[in-house]
Design a protein around this motif. Structure first.
Motif, mmCIF file in Angstrom:
data_model
loop_
_atom_site.group_PDB
_atom_site.id
_atom_site.type_symbol
_atom_site.label_atom_id
_atom_site.label_comp_id
_atom_site.label_asym_id
_atom_site.label_seq_id
_atom_site.Cartn_x
_atom_site.Cartn_y
_atom_site.Cartn_z
ATOM 1 N N VAL A 131 0.863 -1.190 0.000
ATOM 2 C CA VAL A 131 0.000 0.000 0.000
ATOM 3 C C VAL A 131 0.893 1.231 0.000
ATOM 4 O O VAL A 131 2.057 1.182 0.397
ATOM 5 C CB VAL A 131 -0.938 0.016 1.230
ATOM 6 N N SER A 132 0.346 2.338 -0.469
ATOM 7 C CA SER A 132 1.132 3.562 -0.602
ATOM 8 C C SER A 132 1.551 4.097 0.765
ATOM 9 O O SER A 132 0.775 4.087 1.723
ATOM 10 C CB SER A 132 0.319 4.619 -1.350
ATOM 11 N N LEU A 133 2.801 4.552 0.832
ATOM 12 C CA LEU A 133 3.338 5.172 2.034
ATOM 13 C C LEU A 133 3.939 6.510 1.660
ATOM 14 O O LEU A 133 4.306 6.756 0.504
ATOM 15 C CB LEU A 133 4.425 4.281 2.657
ATOM 16 N N ARG A 134 4.079 7.373 2.658
ATOM 17 C CA ARG A 134 4.757 8.628 2.399
ATOM 18 C C ARG A 134 6.273 8.396 2.403
ATOM 19 O O ARG A 134 6.782 7.431 2.982
ATOM 20 C CB ARG A 134 4.359 9.671 3.438
ATOM 21 N N ALA A 135 6.959 9.292 1.752
ATOM 22 C CA ALA A 135 8.414 9.157 1.619
ATOM 23 C C ALA A 135 9.071 9.156 2.996
ATOM 24 O O ALA A 135 8.648 9.897 3.903
ATOM 25 C CB ALA A 135 8.965 10.300 0.779
ATOM 26 N N PRO A 136 10.085 8.333 3.188
ATOM 27 C CA PRO A 136 10.775 8.313 4.478
ATOM 28 C C PRO A 136 11.531 9.614 4.716
ATOM 29 O O PRO A 136 11.889 10.331 3.777
ATOM 30 C CB PRO A 136 11.744 7.132 4.352
ATOM 31 N N GLU A 137 11.763 9.939 5.968
ATOM 32 C CA GLU A 137 12.535 11.119 6.309
ATOM 33 C C GLU A 137 13.977 10.969 5.818
ATOM 34 O O GLU A 137 14.486 9.865 5.635
ATOM 35 C CB GLU A 137 12.516 11.342 7.823
ATOM 36 N N HIS A 138 14.597 12.128 5.644
ATOM 37 C CA HIS A 138 15.979 12.123 5.145
ATOM 38 C C HIS A 138 16.900 11.358 6.083
ATOM 39 O O HIS A 138 17.774 10.603 5.633
ATOM 40 C CB HIS A 138 16.458 13.571 4.990
ATOM 41 N N GLU A 139 16.692 11.518 7.377
ATOM 42 C CA GLU A 139 17.534 10.808 8.340
ATOM 43 C C GLU A 139 17.344 9.306 8.244
ATOM 44 O O GLU A 139 18.303 8.534 8.416
ATOM 45 C CB GLU A 139 17.226 11.284 9.768
ATOM 46 N N ASP A 140 16.111 8.851 7.965
ATOM 47 C CA ASP A 140 15.870 7.417 7.806
ATOM 48 C C ASP A 140 16.590 6.881 6.573
ATOM 49 O O ASP A 140 17.184 5.798 6.601
ATOM 50 C CB ASP A 140 14.369 7.155 7.699
ATOM 51 N N SER A 141 16.537 7.631 5.473
ATOM 52 C CA SER A 141 17.244 7.208 4.250
ATOM 53 C C SER A 141 18.745 7.140 4.489
ATOM 54 O O SER A 141 19.426 6.215 4.035
ATOM 55 C CB SER A 141 16.933 8.173 3.102
ATOM 56 N N GLU A 142 19.282 8.134 5.212
ATOM 57 C CA GLU A 142 20.717 8.117 5.520
ATOM 58 C C GLU A 142 21.087 6.919 6.385
ATOM 59 O O GLU A 142 22.148 6.312 6.207
ATOM 60 C CB GLU A 142 21.112 9.410 6.214
ATOM 61 N N SER A 143 20.212 6.579 7.324
ATOM 62 C CA SER A 143 20.485 5.426 8.181
ATOM 63 C C SER A 143 20.520 4.142 7.369
ATOM 64 O O SER A 143 21.382 3.278 7.572
ATOM 65 C CB SER A 143 19.420 5.330 9.280
ATOM 66 N N LEU A 144 19.581 4.018 6.423
ATOM 67 C CA LEU A 144 19.581 2.828 5.571
ATOM 68 C C LEU A 144 20.805 2.802 4.661
ATOM 69 O O LEU A 144 21.347 1.732 4.355
ATOM 70 C CB LEU A 144 18.302 2.775 4.733
#
Length: 388
Positions: A131-144
């Protein structure tokens, strides 16, 4: 006394601060916990663990890890979730990705590259949701991205280790072939010398002896010359036999390892060094084992004669738990191990080590300055499951 009403703005600020703290704690826990786990896991388990944690961190219900080999061929190396959803993710994998990339709905997919030490991507984490989700936060993307970098480092280390092991096996195989070829060539040269030059020298000595026996009385000067020629011929025969024995002792082929080593120990006895056999085994061993152990013992005796200045050498040859064990102890001056000199001055030790390791055995050399040297080699004594 009146109570001060709560400040709604302050409560909202505290809640936001608390949620931010929770997010930072979750990111830190993701990296720390996963980093500790990866050090204990094999490569495939690493991939699956990172993929599962990445999906759980972003609340994604499916994902995959796709990698490219040196030829550019892509393969999915880890999967999580529904096969139908995973197949769709595979079509979105982007090898040219440099930073995490979010696909807007209807996809709701996040791609995170795995980059090597050269900066080039060799894989990508693709995470999606049904299902559609909102874009992850920048900090979450950096953590990944940090998580993907951690996985990439471990995978590259494993690749380098695998390559190193393969090269080590190749090098060991080449050394093994070289030693076998060396033994074969020594054997051929020894037999050629025995059947050719040694026989000629022996015949020459016999003819000279016969000539000297039939020769009339000669003047003192000529008689002395004749005796010198006879001595030279006899010495040549002895040197030829020693040369043949050094190349390939026939006693090793005919009588086995113990007799060959004891014959080699005659060189110590001739030099005035006392030789003591603490224990010995006269059983015949596989040819490859006898040759390797003999060459190790021969080199150890060479070292005693050249360097040890010993007065006594104790030898041990045992067959214990299907393992041939040779030990050579001398009471000489010993030596200090110098890592800067071992490569140049201790090639013999390296060769003994290699001969033992090629047969799956072990080698050790323990020396104390002023306290003598102990050389020990242990080699499996079975070939194809049976001793000869």
């Amino acid at each position: 006394m009146h109570n001060t009403p709560p400040d709604p703005g302050s409560a909202l600020a505290m809640r936001a601060h608390f949620r931010q703290s929770q997010s930072r704690t979750a990111r830190l826990r993701l990296l720390v916990d996963t980093g500790q786990e990866l050090a204990q896991l094999p490569p495939q388990a690493m991939r699956e663990r990172v993929l599962a944690r990445a999906c759980a961190f972003l609340a994604m219900d499916h994902g995959l890890l796709q990698e490219w080999d040196a030829e550019g061929c892509a393969s999915v190396t880890a999967r999580h979730g529904s096969p139908a959803h995973i197949a769709r993710l595979a079509t979105l994998a982007d090898r040219d990705l440099r930073t995490p990339h979010w696909h807007e709905p209807p996809h709701s997919v996040l791609q995170v590259p795995l980059r090597g030490s050269d900066g080039q991507a060799f894989g990508v984490l693709v995470l999606g949701n049904s299902v559609s989700l909102r874009a992850p936060e920048h900090e979450d993307s950096e953590s990944l991205q940090l998580l993907a970098t951690l996985l990439a480092a471990h995978l590259q280390n494993q690749r380098l280790l695998t390559t190193l092991k393969a090269r080590d096996r190749t090098l060991s195989d080449l050394v093994n072939r070289l030693l076998r070829a060396q033994e074969d060539e020594r054997k051929r040269v020894a037999y050629d010398l025995h059947d050719g030059l040694a026989q000629t020298l022996a015949g020459l000595h016999q003819r000279l002896q016969g000539f000297a026996g039939r020769c009339p009385t000669l003047p003192d000067a000529l008689a002395a010359d004749l005796q010198a020629i006879l001595s030279l011929a006899q010495h040549s025969v002895g040197e030829g036999r020693q040369l043949i024995a050094g190349l390939r002792p026939t006693v090793l082929d005919d009588f086995g390892l113990f007799k060959a080593l004891d014959k080699e120990a005659d060189r110590l006895r001739d030099a005035g060094i006392q030789v003591l056999w603490r224990s010995h085994c006269a059983a015949r061993l596989p040819s490859s084992v006898e040759i390797a152990v003999f060459r190790i013992g021969q080199e150890a005796i060479n070292n005693v004669l050249k360097h040890a200045q010993a007065s006594q050498v104790a030898l041990t040859l045992e067959l214990r738990d299907e393992t041939a064990i040779l030990q050579v102890d001398d009471n000489g001056k010993g030596f200090a191990h110098d890592p800067h000199r071992d490569g140049a001055d201790h090639v013999g030790l390296a060769t003994m080590q290699e001969r033992a390791s090629l047969l799956g055995g072990r080698f050790s050399c323990v020396s104390v300055v002023g306290g003598g040297t102990q050389v020990q080699a242990s080699v499996p004594a079975l070939v194809n499951g049976a001793a000869q």
